[in-house]
Design an enzyme around this catalytic site. Structure first.
Site, PDB file in Angstrom:
ATOM      1  N   LEU C 221       0.819  -1.204   0.000  1.00 45.00           N
ATOM      2  CA  LEU C 221       0.000   0.000   0.000  1.00 45.00           C
ATOM      3  C   LEU C 221       0.861   1.266   0.000  1.00 45.00           C
ATOM      4  O   LEU C 221       1.734   1.429   0.844  1.00 45.00           O
ATOM      5  CB  LEU C 221      -0.880  -0.023   1.262  1.00 45.00           C
ATOM      6  N   ASP C 222       0.599   2.169  -0.909  1.00 43.81           N
ATOM      7  CA  ASP C 222       1.262   3.472  -0.964  1.00 43.81           C
ATOM      8  C   ASP C 222       2.765   3.366  -1.216  1.00 43.81           C
ATOM      9  O   ASP C 222       3.510   4.311  -0.951  1.00 43.81           O
ATOM     10  CB  ASP C 222       1.026   4.283   0.323  1.00 43.81           C
ATOM     11  N   GLU C 223       3.228   2.217  -1.694  1.00 40.25           N
ATOM     12  CA  GLU C 223       4.667   2.089  -1.885  1.00 40.25           C
ATOM     13  C   GLU C 223       5.058   1.791  -3.323  1.00 40.25           C
ATOM     14  O   GLU C 223       6.199   1.456  -3.598  1.00 40.25           O
ATOM     15  CB  GLU C 223       5.225   1.025  -0.930  1.00 40.25           C
TER      16      GLU C 223
END
Lengths: 277, 277, 277, 277
Positions: C221-223
């Protein structure tokens, strides 16, 4: 005729501005500039009043204390030139910018001394006829070293301590000795890339913008109240070293602009935040 | 409980803030937010006071008039939703952003109508259930056309008229009919590239940054008081058309942010300048 | 005459540009634009070649395969209009900007459908005559819901899937189904404020700048690889809600500019980074 | 092993990149970095090739001349440290930044001398152990003064002449003596506020953004090819003097970044524009 800055923090209440400005008016003081802010979430009132006239500090403050609600903090300080001590390690750019601006204009400040844990920047400091003090950390515990640095700063008695790329973590004792009076430049856009080698972290993450943050130092590394931040664009052609080079201009600008506002007595620390009036 | 904005412009004098805030205090009004500015060059004082409470407008204004120096201007208006009319030609981006924000949040405004001198944008406007009025300029003198547009606007009676890429020059009569109430977006960083085809001018000049300017319209084309400006970077790979495309996002942001501040009653016009409190 | 984009990633070696451009030359193709980048840290070569002429794809690719080193990846795709599907929840601003730009210019893309897990944005989508599909997540496991969404996307067969403030975390199966083909907008300046409620996190931390990040979605997530980021200044007067409102314009700009570059076949994913040529 | 930069400008034609890179390949030169640009409006091709290897300049250039179309310009120069002379009047900030960066890193350049028409900055220059030359303009015509300055520069033979807030207008003879080799910093966002006292002009116009421009000097004051521009936000609280102070950091950054790119041989002048590869 003098110029002073009155700074007030207190619980919000009806009529505060009226009360404070009335008292100034009765004291025949002219308000050169006034700024206030109410944090409605916490019910806090902040006011910075730049005053001109003939001051009777004692009665002025007594009048204010009579009018302000309980839990108020107010301070009255002369406007104008203040004194800083700068701590450095090996990097020259932030220090150089402060030396240039204090000598040739841009920052009305007395740099009363520079302390390094290496002597790399001795020549630069002395080029500007400012005393450089080497306090090597070699052979000392962190506590011993910090204690020597604190003692030296105390003899100089500056208004603020500036960490201009000082690559050491301060002991809690050091930090507590200068509450809200230590300004650091962190070479990232906090809270991204806390800790060591932020440009390398930024490179690894593949970000498209890098930044720098000027903040007051508190007990938690890189977590003190933020004063100012700025950023620049980077792209895939930048190595970590390129980011470092490009970031230097952001770092020095952010630090000197942050100091500029602190010296103008515009920065109020409140919890872990700043209000800048 | 109501919320109103008191706006004051007057010659600077000692005790002004005290006088105004005292009066508010006596009227049992709470100051939600207060901002002031003194232009020391011209000796003008500006103040925006956001008040909450139960208002007796008449006595409040009378009290203020009794206290303020001669030459003061003060106005008291309800905070909140206002009404605009938008003028367009063929370009959709600024209009679309305003339609989106007024419908889905971001700009608390009633778009009471859109007037076009072409019908290109009729469908877009009607997609948002807002009346579109075509007033073609064909076969009309500039004066005749403007007069029809002014008449229509007058029947709608908006607080402000927004030129969202309206590609016609207004007659002096039009401008004077809505003093400091017409907001235009100019597709350059004024005062660079005044006049027609600013992106082509920018391309020819080889600039590395382009911008947009939201301003009030006065009699001199592109020379009214500036409300807001913003810029983006460009480089040698941008043709004039690329600049135009990239510039659209700056234009629409600058226009809607400018309108946002005007509607919040934060923008004071003073000579050919704005003070934004 | 056709226009196609040749994209090459391969281990760096002497003579690569010569070899590739020679082959194009022999095929009588004109290079409209060429960009290349060597990542000297990893020894990777990236090249984007915009070609014009009459293409024999098979022999062109065979010639390239004969000339390029082992481990090379090359693809040849037509320039021009591609197809996306947009996933949304309740927020309109990013979606609205994409609808406006695809309809009125700024983004040469076909929005082949919008899928929502709520029906809040149905009206907006239908205003622009584009099919809206509600796939409610209620009563479904995450896997079941994602599987329905994936199935629907597959019937539309878009080039890219755009998450325009889609407030759900995708299952690994969903992500793996569209490798490097899902573009998300995260409402913070990553890697700051990963996870939920980034504006509230930003408010709590007292930052002076907020931002947004367009990135490809991968398993973490978000990476995923960052495509584009942008920021705006905020100050102590901004509540978390003010940041949210101000941030919307950054979010929509970053997302649509990011998509613009992806559709132009300028974005190369390499590890967790992007090279944008 | 040497590193050199090959710069080519020529009429666009099919196969140019192939031809040039083939020749480099035959010479066993490694392309460290290659950038090219085609200006489709004028049909010009620009290429910067950073090469590494063992050079036979004569045959390399001869091979290129044999392959390139008529009207081509190509130059081959060593990468690395170059020499500048800086001209100043009384303001220290741009000069100081260049001195800091050339001494402590950030700009790989030899400052071979500083020439002032006042001696205000003599001490600063000598702090950095660099020769300062006073050539007062008093009692001299503009032609006489410029001729003395040109003669002195010629004895130093720098690669570039940098005007770091040199507040004099150069004679046409001076300009023609160093074609595309004089870099100036103008303290406005050109073409806004051409001429004298740009900050006062900006203040009068009430702009919300100010900037600075680094450009090559040609015969028309402030109209030479732009290398780099940057801006900062200002507001109604800024006097012309505040703009001047705040603008200094933009000026020095823009100038030193502009010089950085010129020294990296990335800046191509073409007509009144620059292509930066």
């Amino acid at each position: 005729m003098q110029r002073k800055i009155l700074r007030t923090i207190c619980p919000d209440a009806k009529g505060l501005i009226a009360k404070i400005t009335n008292i100034c008016y009765k004291h025949q003081l002219n308000i050169v500039q006034n700024n206030e802010f109410v944090d409605h979430r916490t019910g806090r009132f902040f006011m910075r009043t730049e005053l001109e006239g003939i001051f009777n500090d004692e009665t002025l403050l007594a009048d204010l204390d009579g009018a302000l609600p309980e839990g108020s903090v107010r301070e009255l300080n002369p406007a104008g030139r203040q004194k800083i001590v700068i701590l450095v390690t090996k990097e020259a750019h932030c220090l150089g910018d402060l030396l240039m601006k204090s000598t040739y204009g841009g920052l009305d400040v007395e740099i009363a001394g520079v302390i390094g844990n290496h002597d790399t920047l001795k020549t630069l400091v002395e080029r500007f006829d400012i005393p450089f003090h080497l306090i090597s950390h070699e052979g000392l515990t962190r506590e011993e070293h910090d204690s020597q640095v604190v003692d030296l700063i105390d003899t100089i008695a500056p208004d603020y301590v500036v960490l201009a790329k000082y690559m050491r973590i301060l002991t809690p004792d050091f930090v507590r000795h200068f509450p809200n009076r230590i300004i650091n430049i962190h070479h990232s856009f906090l809270p991204a890339f806390i800790g060591a080698r932020p440009y390398h972290q930024a490179y690894e993450r593949g970000v498209k913008i890098i930044g720098a943050t000027a903040h007051f130092v508190n007990d938690n590394l890189d977590e003190g109240p933020i004063i100012m931040q700025d950023v620049i664009n980077v792209d895939h052609t930048y190595s970590a070293e390129d980011m470092m080079r490009a970031g230097r201009d952001v770092e020095k600008n952010v630090l000197s602009h942050g100091i500029y506002r602190v010296l103008a007595q515009r920065v109020f620390v409140y919890g872990n935040r700043t209000v800048i009036l």
